[in-house]
Design a protein around this motif. Structure first.
Motif, PDB file in Angstrom:
ATOM      1  N   HIS A   3      15.288  -5.505 -13.179  1.00 50.36           N
ATOM      2  CA  HIS A   3      15.173  -4.077 -12.896  1.00 50.36           C
ATOM      3  C   HIS A   3      15.727  -3.298 -14.082  1.00 50.36           C
ATOM      4  N   GLN A   4      15.080  -2.177 -14.410  1.00 55.18           N
ATOM      5  CA  GLN A   4      15.514  -1.308 -15.497  1.00 55.18           C
ATOM      6  C   GLN A   4      15.808   0.080 -14.965  1.00 55.18           C
ATOM      7  N   VAL A   5      16.874   0.674 -15.521  1.00 52.34           N
ATOM      8  CA  VAL A   5      17.304   2.009 -15.108  1.00 52.34           C
ATOM      9  C   VAL A   5      17.637   2.807 -16.358  1.00 52.34           C
ATOM     10  N   PHE A   6      17.156   4.045 -16.414  1.00 48.75           N
ATOM     11  CA  PHE A   6      17.513   4.956 -17.510  1.00 48.75           C
ATOM     12  C   PHE A   6      18.658   5.854 -17.040  1.00 48.75           C
ATOM     13  N   LEU A   7      19.689   5.959 -17.871  1.00 48.99           N
ATOM     14  CA  LEU A   7      20.848   6.783 -17.550  1.00 48.99           C
ATOM     15  C   LEU A   7      21.059   7.806 -18.663  1.00 48.99           C
ATOM     16  N   PRO A   8      21.306   9.062 -18.323  1.00 44.24           N
ATOM     17  CA  PRO A   8      21.537  10.094 -19.357  1.00 44.24           C
ATOM     18  C   PRO A   8      22.952  10.046 -19.890  1.00 44.24           C
ATOM     19  N   ALA A   9      23.360   8.900 -20.392  1.00 37.93           N
ATOM     20  CA  ALA A   9      24.703   8.716 -20.953  1.00 37.93           C
ATOM     21  C   ALA A   9      24.611   7.676 -22.047  1.00 37.93           C
ATOM     22  N   PRO A  10      25.418   7.775 -23.087  1.00 38.85           N
ATOM     23  CA  PRO A  10      25.357   6.776 -24.168  1.00 38.85           C
ATOM     24  C   PRO A  10      25.814   5.410 -23.684  1.00 38.85           C
ATOM     25  N   ALA A  11      25.324   4.377 -24.361  1.00 39.98           N
ATOM     26  CA  ALA A  11      25.666   3.011 -23.956  1.00 39.98           C
ATOM     27  C   ALA A  11      27.141   2.723 -24.137  1.00 39.98           C
ATOM     28  N   GLU A  12      27.760   3.294 -25.161  1.00 36.01           N
ATOM     29  CA  GLU A  12      29.186   3.044 -25.395  1.00 36.01           C
ATOM     30  C   GLU A  12      30.024   3.591 -24.245  1.00 36.01           C
ATOM     31  N   THR A  16      32.475   1.340 -21.788  1.00 40.49           N
ATOM     32  CA  THR A  16      33.878   1.658 -21.501  1.00 40.49           C
ATOM     33  C   THR A  16      34.130   1.684 -19.995  1.00 40.49           C
ATOM     34  N   ALA A  17      33.178   2.209 -19.243  1.00 39.92           N
ATOM     35  CA  ALA A  17      33.344   2.257 -17.791  1.00 39.92           C
ATOM     36  C   ALA A  17      33.279   0.865 -17.180  1.00 39.92           C
ATOM     37  N   LEU A  18      32.394  -0.002 -17.681  1.00 39.47           N
ATOM     38  CA  LEU A  18      32.290  -1.353 -17.142  1.00 39.47           C
ATOM     39  C   LEU A  18      33.514  -2.189 -17.468  1.00 39.47           C
ATOM     40  N   ALA A  19      34.235  -1.850 -18.521  1.00 41.17           N
ATOM     41  CA  ALA A  19      35.435  -2.607 -18.885  1.00 41.17           C
ATOM     42  C   ALA A  19      36.614  -2.286 -17.972  1.00 41.17           C
ATOM     43  N   ASP A  20      36.519  -1.226 -17.194  1.00 36.44           N
ATOM     44  CA  ASP A  20      37.597  -0.830 -16.289  1.00 36.44           C
ATOM     45  C   ASP A  20      37.228  -1.278 -14.875  1.00 36.44           C
ATOM     46  N   GLN A  21      37.942  -2.274 -14.338  1.00 38.71           N
ATOM     47  CA  GLN A  21      37.631  -2.802 -13.016  1.00 38.71           C
ATOM     48  C   GLN A  21      37.822  -1.751 -11.923  1.00 38.71           C
ATOM     49  N   ALA A  22      38.821  -0.896 -12.057  1.00 39.11           N
ATOM     50  CA  ALA A  22      39.068   0.128 -11.038  1.00 39.11           C
ATOM     51  C   ALA A  22      37.927   1.133 -10.972  1.00 39.11           C
ATOM     52  N   ARG A  23      37.397   1.538 -12.135  1.00 42.64           N
ATOM     53  CA  ARG A  23      36.273   2.472 -12.151  1.00 42.64           C
ATOM     54  C   ARG A  23      35.007   1.824 -11.619  1.00 42.64           C
ATOM     55  N   ILE A  28      30.989   1.519  -6.748  1.00 44.60           N
ATOM     56  CA  ILE A  28      30.176   0.757  -5.793  1.00 44.60           C
ATOM     57  C   ILE A  28      30.032   1.578  -4.516  1.00 44.60           C
ATOM     58  N   PRO A  29      28.828   1.927  -4.113  1.00 44.31           N
ATOM     59  CA  PRO A  29      28.650   2.786  -2.927  1.00 44.31           C
ATOM     60  C   PRO A  29      29.008   2.053  -1.639  1.00 44.31           C
ATOM     61  N   GLY A  30      29.892   2.669  -0.845  1.00 46.36           N
ATOM     62  CA  GLY A  30      30.258   2.117   0.454  1.00 46.36           C
ATOM     63  C   GLY A  30      31.336   1.067   0.433  1.00 46.36           C
ATOM     64  N   ARG A 127      18.002  -0.033  -4.628  1.00 49.64           N
ATOM     65  CA  ARG A 127      18.572   1.302  -4.386  1.00 49.64           C
ATOM     66  C   ARG A 127      20.086   1.291  -4.578  1.00 49.64           C
ATOM     67  N   MET A 128      20.750   0.254  -4.130  1.00 48.12           N
ATOM     68  CA  MET A 128      22.198   0.159  -4.292  1.00 48.12           C
ATOM     69  C   MET A 128      22.580   0.010  -5.758  1.00 48.12           C
ATOM     70  N   LEU A 129      21.790  -0.756  -6.520  1.00 46.89           N
ATOM     71  CA  LEU A 129      22.078  -0.923  -7.944  1.00 46.89           C
ATOM     72  C   LEU A 129      21.907   0.401  -8.694  1.00 46.89           C
ATOM     73  N   ASN A 130      20.866   1.159  -8.364  1.00 54.71           N
ATOM     74  CA  ASN A 130      20.658   2.455  -9.018  1.00 54.71           C
ATOM     75  C   ASN A 130      21.825   3.403  -8.743  1.00 54.71           C
ATOM     76  N   ARG A 131      22.265   3.467  -7.503  1.00 56.33           N
ATOM     77  CA  ARG A 131      23.387   4.344  -7.162  1.00 56.33           C
ATOM     78  C   ARG A 131      24.659   3.916  -7.872  1.00 56.33           C
ATOM     79  N   PHE A 132      24.864   2.611  -7.991  1.00 53.33           N
ATOM     80  CA  PHE A 132      26.054   2.103  -8.670  1.00 53.33           C
ATOM     81  C   PHE A 132      26.074   2.519 -10.140  1.00 53.33           C
ATOM     82  N   LEU A 133      24.956   2.329 -10.832  1.00 55.35           N
ATOM     83  CA  LEU A 133      24.905   2.665 -12.256  1.00 55.35           C
ATOM     84  C   LEU A 133      24.990   4.179 -12.474  1.00 55.35           C
TER      85      LEU A 133
END
Length: 259
Positions: A3-12, A16-23, A28-30, A127-133
């Motif tokens: 699955h591919q998703v476009f996000l209006p945010a830079p990859a860097e 940074t967000a994926l490196a933070d477990q708390a964020r 994660i929805p729900g 749908r859950m993956l899109n909301r998460f990203l």
């Protein structure tokens, strides 16, 4: 799945967000996190069509050598014996106006989720993956953007420091005007009727009025029924009149017999 998703945010920013477990856990929805446990540990309710399945488990996000991220999750049903194991890989690519996230992975499941249609399960997972990203990118944007009132707070602090040496008038130094009802009255020793009425309105009735005034309204006492009590003269007049009438009748009968 892929699955591919476009996000209006830079990859860097997303890295940074994926490196933070708390964020990641907050994105994660729900997810209901367990207190005192690892950041991505808790309960998750997955809605599939008209059904819902609650899982309890743990997930980990680890960086890969190729610049991507691997997500491994293991969960079991909260009410049942089913389980789910997820292995997902995220690759981030910079594009114009944001970045593209490519998700590839597999999932092994047992229990209630296998009884539902595969197409419905895939739609719910996508749908859950899109909301998460999308939530992860939005949270990363909020972390990098300083609050709008930061400069205002700094200016207010600087102004407070500059005014620290300037004395400010205290509320206790303010003159209090005398009350209008306590002024002297030159003509008489008592205040006029308007002032007395104002005093009674503000202060209330005097203690003497309160002690002697009967209660009014619903709390007023019910008067006792009045009884008519005859005087001593009336009590004796009735028997005397009856005796006189009886005597007159007897005398009249006696006179009739003599005739």
């Amino acid at each position: 799945m892929e699955h591919q998703v476009f996000l209006p945010a830079p990859a860097e920013q997303l890295r940074t967000a994926l490196a933070d477990q708390a964020r990641v856990a907050r994105a994660i929805p729900g997810l209901q996190q367990d207190a005192g446990a690892e950041p991505i540990t808790g309960r998750l309710k997955l809605r599939v069509g008209g059904h819902s399945v609650t899982y309890r488990g743990t997930a980990h996000v680890t960086p890969r050598e190729d610049g991507g991220y691997a997500i491994d999750a293991d969960a079991t049903e909260a009410r049942g014996t089913g389980s789910v194991k997820l292995a997902l890989t995220l690759r981030l690519t910079d594009t114009e106006g944001g970045c593209t996230v490519t998700a590839e992975g597999t999932a092994d499941a047992t229990g209630r989720i296998t009884e539902l249609p595969a197409e419905t399960v895939t739609t719910a997972a996508t749908r859950m993956l899109n909301r998460f990203l999308e939530t992860l990118a939005a949270n990363g944007d909020e972390q990098q953007t300083p609050p709008a009132d930061a400069d205002t707070d700094a200016d207010s602090d600087a102004g407070a420091e500059s005014d620290a040496g300037t004395p400010h008038p205290s509320v206790f130094d303010t003159e209090v005007p005398p009350p209008s009802l306590d002024r002297d009255f030159p003509d008489t020793d008592e205040p006029p009727a308007e002032a007395a009425h104002a005093r009674r309105t503000m202060i209330g009735r005097s203690a003497e009025e309160v002690d002697h005034a009967p209660p009014r309204g619903r709390y007023a006492p019910v008067p006792a029924p009045q009884t008519v009590a005859g005087s001593t003269v009336l009590r004796w007049a009735a028997p005397a009149a009856a005796l006189a009438l009886a005597s007159a009748i007897v005398v009249g009968r006696a006179l009739r017999r003599r005739r």
